[in-house]
Design a protein around this motif. Structure first.
Motif, short mmCIF file in Angstrom:
data_model
loop_
_atom_site.label_atom_id
_atom_site.label_comp_id
_atom_site.label_asym_id
_atom_site.label_seq_id
_atom_site.Cartn_x
_atom_site.Cartn_y
_atom_site.Cartn_z
N ALA A 178 0.84 -1.20 0.00
CA ALA A 178 0.00 0.00 0.00
C ALA A 178 0.88 1.25 0.00
O ALA A 178 0.62 2.21 -0.74
CB ALA A 178 -0.93 -0.01 1.21
N VAL A 179 1.94 1.24 0.80
CA VAL A 179 2.85 2.38 0.84
C VAL A 179 3.59 2.51 -0.49
O VAL A 179 3.73 3.61 -1.04
CB VAL A 179 3.85 2.25 2.02
CG1 VAL A 179 4.94 3.31 1.93
CG2 VAL A 179 3.11 2.37 3.35
N ILE A 180 4.06 1.40 -1.04
CA ILE A 180 4.78 1.44 -2.32
C ILE A 180 3.89 2.02 -3.40
O ILE A 180 4.31 2.89 -4.18
CB ILE A 180 5.30 0.04 -2.70
CG1 ILE A 180 6.48 -0.35 -1.80
CG2 ILE A 180 5.70 -0.02 -4.17
CD1 ILE A 180 6.93 -1.79 -1.94
N ARG A 181 2.63 1.58 -3.46
CA ARG A 181 1.71 2.11 -4.48
C ARG A 181 1.43 3.59 -4.27
O ARG A 181 1.27 4.35 -5.23
CB ARG A 181 0.41 1.33 -4.47
CG ARG A 181 0.53 -0.04 -5.08
CD ARG A 181 -0.84 -0.73 -5.14
NE ARG A 181 -0.67 -2.11 -5.46
CZ ARG A 181 -0.87 -3.13 -4.61
NH1 ARG A 181 -1.27 -2.89 -3.38
NH2 ARG A 181 -0.68 -4.37 -4.98
N ALA A 182 1.36 4.02 -3.02
CA ALA A 182 1.09 5.43 -2.74
C ALA A 182 2.29 6.31 -3.09
O ALA A 182 2.13 7.44 -3.56
CB ALA A 182 0.73 5.61 -1.26
N VAL A 183 3.48 5.79 -2.88
CA VAL A 183 4.70 6.56 -3.11
C VAL A 183 5.11 6.55 -4.59
O VAL A 183 5.65 7.53 -5.09
CB VAL A 183 5.85 6.02 -2.22
CG1 VAL A 183 7.18 6.64 -2.61
CG2 VAL A 183 5.54 6.30 -0.76
#
Length: 199
Positions: A178-183
């Motif tokens: 989720a963090v990777i996709r957001a960043v």
């Protein structure tokens, strides 16, 4: 000396076969590079086999002879990234003294360093996430099992509180991606490299 002539002829045939195989590998790599670029710039839906063929300087028929469609191209690209992930994991797990949670943290750092150079593809893979190839599903399942074993090792050694390692893995994996996709859309290298510290 017919034996010598035969050996020279066989050597020439082998050289021609090697050259042909090298050309095919280079053509395949060119197709994958073009597909990757178009998926990044146009998105999965906006990319066509015709555009890939044009960019790779081959006919659409040639492209379909080697790939069933753009889903297969995306799967092949995903599989090549999974091979890199597995190499990173193998390298980290071979480090003497690196165990459990520390091993998982180091893997995540190195994978993020790799992904920073391929971060735009994350959106494309995320868009088509439900359509992984059988090979990728198998690789992901094996990796999941290995990670759960490391978390169990961390639990039994007291590095983390007593918990269900499978549930903890699902939480960590979900939060990480989720963090990777957001960043990823920010395209900022330093933000991407800070992901391991966020998890």
């Amino acid at each position: 000396d017919s034996q010598g002539e035969l050996e020279i002829a066989m050597s020439d045939e082998t050289t021609q076969l090697d050259a042909g195989q090298t050309w095919l590998r280079m053509k395949r790599r060119r197709i994958l590079d073009v597909a990757s670029h178009l998926f990044l710039t146009l998105g999965y839906e906006g990319t066509t086999m015709k555009a890939i063929a044009k960019g790779a300087d081959c006919s659409v028929g040639y492209l379909y002879k080697h790939f069933a469609g753009k889903q297969e191209l995306l799967s092949v690209l995903g599989e090549s990234h999974m091979e890199v992930y597995q190499s990173i994991r193998d390298m980290v797990r071979d480090v003497e003294g690196l165990k459990g949670l520390d091993c998982l943290k180091r893997e995540l750092q190195l994978i993020c360093e790799y992904l920073v150079d391929h971060r735009a593809l994350i959106a494309v893979f995320a868009e088509r996430e439900a359509k992984h190839s059988d090979l990728m599903v198998g690789i992901l399942a094996r990796m999941r099992g290995e990670d759960i074993a490391l978390l169990d090792e961390a639990r039994t050694s007291g590095m983390i509180p007593d918990c269900d390692p499978a549930l903890l893995h699902a939480t960590i994996d979900g939060a990480t991606w989720a963090v990777i996709r957001a960043v990823a859309p920010t395209q900022r290298r330093e933000t991407f490299l800070s992901i391991p510290d966020m998890i």
